[in-house]
Design a protein around this motif. Structure first.
Motif, short mmCIF file in Angstrom:
data_model
loop_
_atom_site.label_atom_id
_atom_site.label_comp_id
_atom_site.label_asym_id
_atom_site.label_seq_id
_atom_site.Cartn_x
_atom_site.Cartn_y
_atom_site.Cartn_z
N VAL A 22 65.56 -133.08 96.89
CA VAL A 22 65.24 -133.80 95.65
C VAL A 22 65.18 -135.28 96.00
O VAL A 22 66.13 -135.83 96.54
CB VAL A 22 66.32 -133.55 94.57
N VAL A 23 64.04 -135.90 95.71
CA VAL A 23 63.87 -137.33 95.97
C VAL A 23 64.22 -138.09 94.70
O VAL A 23 63.65 -137.84 93.64
CB VAL A 23 62.43 -137.66 96.39
N CYS A 24 65.18 -138.98 94.80
CA CYS A 24 65.59 -139.78 93.65
C CYS A 24 66.34 -141.02 94.13
O CYS A 24 66.69 -141.12 95.30
CB CYS A 24 66.44 -138.97 92.68
N ALA A 27 71.09 -143.69 91.42
CA ALA A 27 71.75 -143.78 90.12
C ALA A 27 72.78 -142.66 89.98
O ALA A 27 72.59 -141.55 90.49
CB ALA A 27 70.72 -143.68 88.99
N THR A 28 73.87 -142.94 89.30
CA THR A 28 74.95 -141.96 89.20
C THR A 28 74.54 -140.72 88.43
O THR A 28 75.09 -139.65 88.68
CB THR A 28 76.21 -142.58 88.54
N ASN A 29 73.57 -140.83 87.52
CA ASN A 29 73.14 -139.63 86.81
C ASN A 29 72.48 -138.63 87.76
O ASN A 29 72.44 -137.43 87.48
CB ASN A 29 72.23 -139.97 85.62
N ASN A 30 71.98 -139.10 88.90
CA ASN A 30 71.41 -138.18 89.87
C ASN A 30 72.49 -137.39 90.59
O ASN A 30 72.26 -136.26 91.01
CB ASN A 30 70.51 -138.93 90.86
N ASP A 31 73.69 -137.97 90.74
CA ASP A 31 74.84 -137.19 91.24
C ASP A 31 75.08 -135.99 90.35
O ASP A 31 75.22 -134.86 90.81
CB ASP A 31 76.12 -138.04 91.25
N THR A 32 75.12 -136.26 89.06
CA THR A 32 75.37 -135.21 88.07
C THR A 32 74.25 -134.17 88.10
O THR A 32 74.51 -132.96 88.06
CB THR A 32 75.48 -135.81 86.66
N LEU A 33 73.01 -134.63 88.18
CA LEU A 33 71.87 -133.72 88.25
C LEU A 33 72.00 -132.77 89.43
O LEU A 33 71.88 -131.55 89.29
CB LEU A 33 70.56 -134.51 88.36
N LYS A 52 73.10 -132.23 101.03
CA LYS A 52 72.03 -132.22 102.03
C LYS A 52 70.66 -132.35 101.39
O LYS A 52 69.71 -132.79 102.04
CB LYS A 52 72.09 -130.93 102.84
N ALA A 53 70.53 -131.98 100.13
CA ALA A 53 69.23 -131.96 99.47
C ALA A 53 68.81 -133.32 98.92
O ALA A 53 67.64 -133.54 98.64
CB ALA A 53 69.24 -130.95 98.33
N TRP A 54 69.75 -134.24 98.76
CA TRP A 54 69.45 -135.54 98.17
C TRP A 54 68.70 -136.40 99.17
O TRP A 54 69.23 -136.82 100.19
CB TRP A 54 70.72 -136.22 97.72
N ILE A 55 67.45 -136.69 98.87
CA ILE A 55 66.62 -137.56 99.70
C ILE A 55 66.43 -138.86 98.92
O ILE A 55 65.81 -138.88 97.87
CB ILE A 55 65.26 -136.91 100.00
N PRO A 59 61.10 -146.41 98.94
CA PRO A 59 60.74 -147.68 98.30
C PRO A 59 61.91 -148.31 97.52
O PRO A 59 62.06 -149.52 97.50
CB PRO A 59 59.59 -147.31 97.36
N HIS A 60 62.73 -147.48 96.91
CA HIS A 60 63.89 -148.00 96.18
C HIS A 60 64.88 -148.65 97.14
O HIS A 60 65.40 -149.73 96.88
CB HIS A 60 64.56 -146.86 95.40
N ILE A 61 65.12 -148.03 98.27
CA ILE A 61 66.03 -148.58 99.28
C ILE A 61 65.49 -149.90 99.83
O ILE A 61 66.22 -150.87 99.98
CB ILE A 61 66.27 -147.56 100.41
#
Length: 101
Positions: A22-24, A27-33, A52-55, A59-61
């Motif tokens: 998942v590319v995001c 933001a902390t709401n993405n932790d919850t997601l 492992k799935a959090w990509i 561009p944000h970085i």
């Protein structure tokens, strides 16, 4: 909630067993997601590691890094907001000599 919307979309397009990442942004709401997706996958026997799935979105970085650099070299004030910062103003400022101070 966001996890329900994502899960329903994955179900609609029959992608639940194909989710690999998942590319995001960070933001902390993405932790919850991602934690919610992990739980939903586990309930259906789908192997999914939310860590492992959090990509992270490149561009944000890059944007966050550049903002820190600009603050570090004094190009913008540390308390500047994105819309009020000097570097944003310079993008739309005229570049010809008539407008020099």
């Amino acid at each position: 909630n966001l996890a329900e919307a994502v899960w329903n979309t994955l179900e609609l397009y029959r992608l639940k067993i194909r989710i690999m990442g998942v590319v995001c942004d960070n933001a902390t709401n993405n932790d919850t997601l991602l934690e919610s997706l992990k739980e939903k996958c586990a309930a259906e026997g789908i192997d999914f590691s939310h860590k492992k799935a959090w990509i992270c979105c490149l561009p944000h970085i890059v944007h966050l890094s550049v903002m820190q650099l600009l603050k570090g070299i004094g190009a913008i004030k540390p308390d500047s907001r994105r819309r009020e910062s000097a570097y944003q103003d310079s993008v739309t400022a005229p570049t010809d000599c008539e407008h020099d101070d």
